[in-house]
Design a protein around this motif. Structure first.
Motif, mmCIF file in Angstrom:
data_model
loop_
_atom_site.group_PDB
_atom_site.id
_atom_site.type_symbol
_atom_site.label_atom_id
_atom_site.label_comp_id
_atom_site.label_asym_id
_atom_site.label_seq_id
_atom_site.Cartn_x
_atom_site.Cartn_y
_atom_site.Cartn_z
ATOM 1 N N ILE A 159 0.843 -1.197 0.000
ATOM 2 C CA ILE A 159 0.000 0.000 0.000
ATOM 3 C C ILE A 159 0.882 1.253 0.000
ATOM 4 O O ILE A 159 0.605 2.226 -0.718
ATOM 5 C CB ILE A 159 -0.944 0.012 1.212
ATOM 6 C CG1 ILE A 159 -2.029 -1.065 1.052
ATOM 7 C CG2 ILE A 159 -1.583 1.374 1.375
ATOM 8 C CD1 ILE A 159 -2.975 -0.838 -0.101
ATOM 9 N N VAL A 160 1.951 1.240 0.787
ATOM 10 C CA VAL A 160 2.871 2.380 0.814
ATOM 11 C C VAL A 160 3.516 2.559 -0.550
ATOM 12 O O VAL A 160 3.606 3.679 -1.086
ATOM 13 C CB VAL A 160 3.946 2.187 1.905
ATOM 14 C CG1 VAL A 160 4.955 3.334 1.862
ATOM 15 C CG2 VAL A 160 3.309 2.114 3.274
ATOM 16 N N VAL A 161 3.978 1.450 -1.152
ATOM 17 C CA VAL A 161 4.580 1.512 -2.490
ATOM 18 C C VAL A 161 3.566 2.027 -3.509
ATOM 19 O O VAL A 161 3.887 2.862 -4.368
ATOM 20 C CB VAL A 161 5.095 0.121 -2.906
ATOM 21 C CG1 VAL A 161 5.574 0.133 -4.358
ATOM 22 C CG2 VAL A 161 6.232 -0.324 -1.993
ATOM 23 N N ALA A 162 2.323 1.553 -3.407
ATOM 24 C CA ALA A 162 1.278 1.974 -4.342
ATOM 25 C C ALA A 162 1.007 3.471 -4.236
ATOM 26 O O ALA A 162 0.882 4.161 -5.253
ATOM 27 C CB ALA A 162 -0.002 1.182 -4.085
ATOM 28 N N VAL A 163 0.907 3.984 -3.012
ATOM 29 C CA VAL A 163 0.650 5.419 -2.822
ATOM 30 C C VAL A 163 1.796 6.250 -3.399
ATOM 31 O O VAL A 163 1.570 7.275 -4.060
ATOM 32 C CB VAL A 163 0.446 5.732 -1.325
ATOM 33 C CG1 VAL A 163 0.399 7.241 -1.096
ATOM 34 C CG2 VAL A 163 -0.837 5.091 -0.819
ATOM 35 N N PHE A 164 3.026 5.806 -3.182
ATOM 36 C CA PHE A 164 4.176 6.538 -3.733
ATOM 37 C C PHE A 164 4.175 6.490 -5.254
ATOM 38 O O PHE A 164 4.584 7.453 -5.907
ATOM 39 C CB PHE A 164 5.475 5.941 -3.176
ATOM 40 C CG PHE A 164 5.960 6.623 -1.924
ATOM 41 C CD1 PHE A 164 7.155 7.303 -1.906
ATOM 42 C CD2 PHE A 164 5.201 6.578 -0.764
ATOM 43 C CE1 PHE A 164 7.600 7.939 -0.758
ATOM 44 C CE2 PHE A 164 5.632 7.206 0.398
ATOM 45 C CZ PHE A 164 6.828 7.888 0.405
ATOM 46 N N SER A 165 3.731 5.386 -5.829
ATOM 47 C CA SER A 165 3.661 5.282 -7.289
ATOM 48 C C SER A 165 2.543 6.150 -7.858
ATOM 49 O O SER A 165 2.728 6.860 -8.848
ATOM 50 C CB SER A 165 3.453 3.822 -7.711
ATOM 51 O OG SER A 165 3.322 3.719 -9.112
#
Length: 300
Positions: free
Chosen positions: A166-172
């Protein structure tokens, strides 16, 4: 401290599953089409950190850098008596000296730190970051499997992967910069998340020992009871760390901004993953292993 009000956490979890799946799908689409916005830590380039004796503006800095003859535009971040300049390509020695001379005209007391990352080093850093996350997850699987059982381990890992992704997705999605501090933040989030998950799982295991669960409904009541008994402790822990991460984000320097932001996002999503992702998933796995036992009226 126990949560007094009776809530059906297992029933509420379906809404959180839908929410998490939606963000995960959006993240997968953005990762597949746009990838991550890597900093110079993970791609070739030069990073120039300048300490100043006075503040300068972009209007002063941009014309000075434009006259250097460097074809590609840099990313410039201004701070209090500090400026960070990042180029996507490596600067040679002549360009380094020209850049120092240009900024020294604006502030003759400026000091410079120039770091260059070559392509092979960038690839190695990216590989090591992925390996560190995978190895930590493997260690958690082994530990939880030994202390509890494989169903607990699988549910815990799903929750951890959920938090990290989820953190990676938000940053992407929002094109936020991914640097080395981002990897540290993800590993820290994993540590906090597994801590809350283990607390709830330990209470579930303890209640299993003293209960007589014969049906799925019995197990569902047990999970709801266990989550309620540990809910306030989990919320207090998450909220305490969240306050620290939030003020680091608001008042901290540019060097830890992405770390603090990743921590804030991860703590928010991790706060509910242990409650609404891990525990209901264990219940689902347990349901498949143990079918409801119906009483036989003839023997009553």
């Amino acid at each position: 401290m126990r949560f007094k009000k009776e809530l059906d956490f297992v029933h509420l979890s379906r809404f959180f599953y839908i929410f998490s799946i939606a963000i995960t799908l959006a993240g997968l689409i953005f990762l597949a089409t746009m990838g991550l916005n890597y900093s110079v830590d993970f791609k070739a380039g030069s990073n120039v950190d300048v300490a100043l004796s006075k503040n300068i503006t972009l209007e002063q800095l941009k014309p000075a850098l434009k006259d250097l003859g460097i074809s590609h535009e840099p990313d410039i971040t201004l701070g209090e008596k500090r400026v960070n300049i990042r180029y996507d390509k490596e600067l040679d020695s002549n360009q380094d000296e020209a850049l120092k001379a240009a900024i020294s005209k604006l502030d003759d007391k400026a000091s410079f730190e120039i770091n260059t990352v070559d392509p092979e080093m960038a690839k190695e850093l990216a590989r090591n970051a992925i390996y560190s996350v995978l190895i930590s997850c493997l260690g958690i699987i082994i530990y939880v499997s030994i202390r509890f059982e494989w169903r607990f381990a699988l549910a815990a890992i799903v929750a951890l992967v959920h938090d990290a992704f989820i953190v990676v997705a938000v940053f992407s999605i929002f094109r936020l910069e991914v640097d080395l501090t981002f990897i540290v933040a993800v590993l820290t989030i994993i540590g906090y998340s597994i801590n809350d998950t283990i607390v709830i799982f330990d209470r579930i295991r303890e209640n299993l020992r003293f209960g007589k669960q014969k049906t799925y409904e019995d197990l569902k009541v047990l999970v709801n009871k266990s989550v309620a008994q540990t809910l306030m402790r989990s919320l207090y822990t998450a909220f305490t760390v969240f306050i620290a991460a939030f003020f680091l984000l608001v008042m901290g320097g540019e060097s830890i901004k992405m770390f603090s932001l990743a921590m804030v996002i991860g703590l928010l999503f991790g706060a509910y993953s242990s409650i609404f992702i891990a525990s209901p998933l264990w219940l689902l796995l347990k349901k498949r292993q143990k079918q409801p036992v119906k009483s036989n009226p003839a023997k009553a």
